[in-house]
Design a protein around this motif. Structure first.
Motif, PDB file in Angstrom:
ATOM      1  N   ILE A 363      14.666  17.747 -95.698  1.00 50.75           N
ATOM      2  CA  ILE A 363      15.850  16.884 -95.664  1.00 50.75           C
ATOM      3  C   ILE A 363      16.317  16.643 -97.092  1.00 50.75           C
ATOM      4  O   ILE A 363      15.505  16.365 -97.978  1.00 50.75           O
ATOM      5  N   ASP A 364      17.631  16.719 -97.322  1.00 48.61           N
ATOM      6  CA  ASP A 364      18.154  16.431 -98.654  1.00 48.61           C
ATOM      7  C   ASP A 364      18.248  14.916 -98.872  1.00 48.61           C
ATOM      8  O   ASP A 364      18.186  14.124 -97.935  1.00 48.61           O
ATOM      9  N   GLU A 366      20.727  12.917 -99.735  1.00 50.91           N
ATOM     10  CA  GLU A 366      21.866  12.226 -99.128  1.00 50.91           C
ATOM     11  C   GLU A 366      21.601  11.918 -97.656  1.00 50.91           C
ATOM     12  O   GLU A 366      21.945  10.842 -97.165  1.00 50.91           O
ATOM     13  N   THR A 367      20.971  12.854 -96.959  1.00 50.94           N
ATOM     14  CA  THR A 367      20.670  12.641 -95.535  1.00 50.94           C
ATOM     15  C   THR A 367      19.589  11.585 -95.360  1.00 50.94           C
ATOM     16  O   THR A 367      19.657  10.772 -94.428  1.00 50.94           O
ATOM     17  N   GLU A 369      19.100   8.972 -97.015  1.00 47.47           N
ATOM     18  CA  GLU A 369      19.683   7.640 -97.159  1.00 47.47           C
ATOM     19  C   GLU A 369      20.321   7.136 -95.868  1.00 47.47           C
ATOM     20  O   GLU A 369      20.510   5.943 -95.688  1.00 47.47           O
ATOM     21  N   GLN A 370      20.671   8.058 -94.955  1.00 45.27           N
ATOM     22  CA  GLN A 370      21.333   7.658 -93.707  1.00 45.27           C
ATOM     23  C   GLN A 370      20.483   7.896 -92.470  1.00 45.27           C
ATOM     24  O   GLN A 370      20.919   7.601 -91.359  1.00 45.27           O
ATOM     25  N   ILE A 371      19.290   8.404 -92.640  1.00 40.74           N
ATOM     26  CA  ILE A 371      18.537   8.965 -91.535  1.00 40.74           C
ATOM     27  C   ILE A 371      18.155   7.946 -90.460  1.00 40.74           C
ATOM     28  O   ILE A 371      17.994   8.281 -89.292  1.00 40.74           O
ATOM     29  N   PHE A 376      23.397   8.356 -86.321  1.00 38.32           N
ATOM     30  CA  PHE A 376      23.488   9.394 -87.340  1.00 38.32           C
ATOM     31  C   PHE A 376      22.594  10.559 -86.948  1.00 38.32           C
ATOM     32  O   PHE A 376      21.419  10.378 -86.642  1.00 38.32           O
ATOM     33  N   THR A 377      23.140  11.765 -86.941  1.00 38.06           N
ATOM     34  CA  THR A 377      22.349  12.938 -86.593  1.00 38.06           C
ATOM     35  C   THR A 377      22.928  14.158 -87.285  1.00 38.06           C
ATOM     36  O   THR A 377      24.143  14.245 -87.516  1.00 38.06           O
ATOM     37  N   THR A 378      22.058  15.088 -87.640  1.00 38.19           N
ATOM     38  CA  THR A 378      22.489  16.359 -88.215  1.00 38.19           C
ATOM     39  C   THR A 378      22.493  17.452 -87.160  1.00 38.19           C
ATOM     40  O   THR A 378      22.786  18.609 -87.477  1.00 38.19           O
ATOM     41  N   GLY A 386      21.066  10.677 -82.120  1.00 34.66           N
ATOM     42  CA  GLY A 386      20.977   9.917 -83.363  1.00 34.66           C
ATOM     43  C   GLY A 386      20.287   8.577 -83.181  1.00 34.66           C
ATOM     44  O   GLY A 386      20.396   7.706 -84.034  1.00 34.66           O
TER      45      GLY A 386
END
Length: 560
Positions: A363-364, A366-367, A369-371, A376-378, A386
């Motif tokens: 996971i990077d 930026e992701t 921080e919102q995980i 929120f989902t990628t 999410g």
């Protein structure tokens, strides 16, 4: 003048003067008129210049006051006019735009696209309205709503192309977020529907399991030493208990179970979930346990532990392409003040750590921080809601713990949870009948709308030595209690019933039987009992299916 020369002089000059004076006067008059006309023309020209300057200044002020991007190009593609907003978007001053072309500001690909578009406008005379992505110099890509049209003089002369563009990036982003939220809401509603179905099935199945377990307990109690039959009944009970564990997992998924914190050994709980977790993650992924020795105890709801492990393992599975490995590790840790200060409001002390690591995509920053944000989902639409990691975060914080994430793209991820150690002793109650049953005395008012469960529970209570008044509905039990003159020591009531619920019924009965204790039973806990996800202080609950041993101990505990 002397008289003798006066007339001579007058005679000599009169004729020339009378001849020349009108001509000079006329010439002088013409010169004066010309000067007057010139002054009038100069004043008019000056006023016209002031008027033009004022109008041009007004036009410039209006253009610069407009937040949209305005520009004018001649037929050769050179900028002949623009407003301040346009120049700022290009990163230069207005004067630095005039006389330049698109080649001075944009890439070759963009320049060619604009050239073709504007040539089409000039040749056809038709305006263009469109929404487009534009990469401005030194900036991120912006979404623009653009209108372009031919620019003509008052006499119809074609001078070039005029355009106005509005930045709609934030509007588009809001629309995309709204569409995403709508899709997530629809997905969440689907999950909620599945959860309600799972909860309903689990509730009904728990009633059936209660009958199986209860009857097996009673049969085992009556058998004595008939070894072969006792063994068969023990197998029936084991199968029913395993089925009960499955229904608890269904209820955890549906988020309908009562949250009852208990002292537990996480090693035992994790080991008990291995089979189920292996089914969840699939055969291509290896699940490995690294359990720390002499693990300290924690106090939390067992269903919440199941939710944490299931969500983290599913998340790890989705991060792995093809074959991979997931490791669940437990250990005792001592967190000092420095560590806790760097990780939020966690107080220093003794903690039990449980981590789930994988060798997936990672996971990077930026992701990360919102995980833990809800929804929120990628993942692609339809593959996730999410809510999984948000649920984990909520459970951990509810139990005064902390969750930490360590990950880098391409190097896998580690989710590590810290739960406070409890010094309370673990509840060692078991379900085997070799433990001594807690017999008692007193009158119990039993309410259960499922007739088979009602009959079984009545028989079990009588076997334990209690006098039982049984009813299958709240209306019936109110009449029974009103007509019964002797003390009633305990109300044992189902939570969910057709006419009312157990909590409302207990409040009605306690108005005139204040000495009566109350014990709720359910395979499905209503929100009136499980408010905010945890049982109210002082409310006692026994979850169905229950064994004879569990029932005897719980009744004895509540009745004191």
């Amino acid at each position: 003048m002397p008289e003798n020369v006066r007339y001579k002089i007058l005679a000599a000059v009169t004729l020339p003067v009378l001849s020349v004076f009108p001509i000079c006067s006329l010439l002088l008059g013409m010169i004066l008129c010309r000067q007057r006309e010139r002054r009038v023309a100069e004043v008019a020209l000056e006023e016209h210049r002031h008027l033009l300057d004022r109008e041009r200044g007004l036009l410039r002020s209006l253009l610069n006051a407009i937040p949209d991007l305005i520009f004018v190009k001649n037929t050769a593609g050179e900028y002949v006019e623009c407003n301040k907003a346009f120049a700022q978007q290009l990163g230069v001053s207005e004067k630095d735009v005039i006389g330049k072309t698109d080649q001075d500001f944009f890439s070759e690909e963009v320049v060619e696209k604009l050239r073709q578009e504007e040539q089409e406008i000039l040749s056809s005379g038709k305006p263009v309205d469109k929404e487009e992505r534009v990469q401005f110099p030194g900036q991120r890509e912006r979404f623009m709503s653009t209108h372009k049209a031919v620019f003509r003089g008052l006499n119809g002369t074609l001078y070039g192309v005029a355009g106005i563009a509005r930045d709609i990036t934030e509007t588009k982003r809001a629309e995309q977020e709204r569409e995403l939220l709508q899709a997530q809401l629809a997905q969440a509603q689907k999950i909620e529907s599945v959860g309600q179905l799972a909860g309903g099935i689990a509730h009904d199945f728990n009633n059936m399991l209660a009958i199986i377990l209860g009857q097996a307990d009673l049969a085992e109690l009556k058998l004595g030493n008939q070894e072969r039959v006792a063994k068969a009944i023990a197998e029936i009970k084991n199968a029913a208990k395993r089925s009960s564990d499955l229904t608890q997992q269904l209820l955890a998924f549906a988020r309908k179970q009562a949250i009852v914190p208990k002292v537990m050994d996480l090693n035992a709980r994790v080991s008990g979930m291995v089979k189920m977790l292996r089914r969840v993650i699939g055969e291509d992924i290896d699940l490995k346990l690294v359990l720390g020795p002499d693990l300290w105890k924690v106090k939390m709801d067992s269903g919440q532990v199941d939710q944490i492990l299931t969500n983290l393992c599913v998340n790890a599975r989705d991060a792995i392409d093809g074959h991979g490995q997931i490791i669940i590790e437990t250990q005792n840790v001592l967190l000092d003040e420095a560590w806790c200060a760097a990780h939020g409001q966690l107080p220093p002390g003794e903690y039990v750590a449980i981590s789930v690591s994988d060798d997936g995509r990672g996971i990077d920053r930026e992701t990360i921080e919102q995980i833990f944000e809800p929804f929120f989902t990628t993942k692609r639409q339809g593959e996730g809601t999410g809510l999984g990691l948000a649920t984990v975060y909520g459970i951990v914080t509810q139990n005064q713990g902390y969750i930490d994430v360590v990950s880098r793209p391409g190097q896998g991820s580690i989710f590590k949870i810290y739960l406070p150690r409890t010094k309370e002793s673990e509840d060692g109650r078991g379900s085997a009948l070799e433990k001594r049953l807690s017999h008692g005395q007193g009158t119990i008012l039993l309410v259960e709308d499922e007739q088979a469960v009602l009959s079984l529970t009545e028989e079990m209570l009588k076997e334990l030595g209690y006098k039982v008044l049984s009813a299958s509905s709240p209306k019936q039990v109110l009449e029974l209690a009103a007509n019964y003159s002797e003390p009633i020591h305990l109300l044992l009531t189902d939570v969910v019933m057709p006419e009312s619920n157990g909590l409302a019924l207990s409040k009605q009965l306690l108005k005139y039987r204040s000495e009566m204790k109350v014990l709720f039973m359910s395979g499905y806990t209503a929100n009136v009992i499980a408010q905010h996800g945890i049982l109210e202080e002082g409310v006692d609950l026994i979850e169905k299916p229950f064994t004879l041993q569990a029932l005897s101990e719980k009744v004895r505990q509540v009745m004191g």
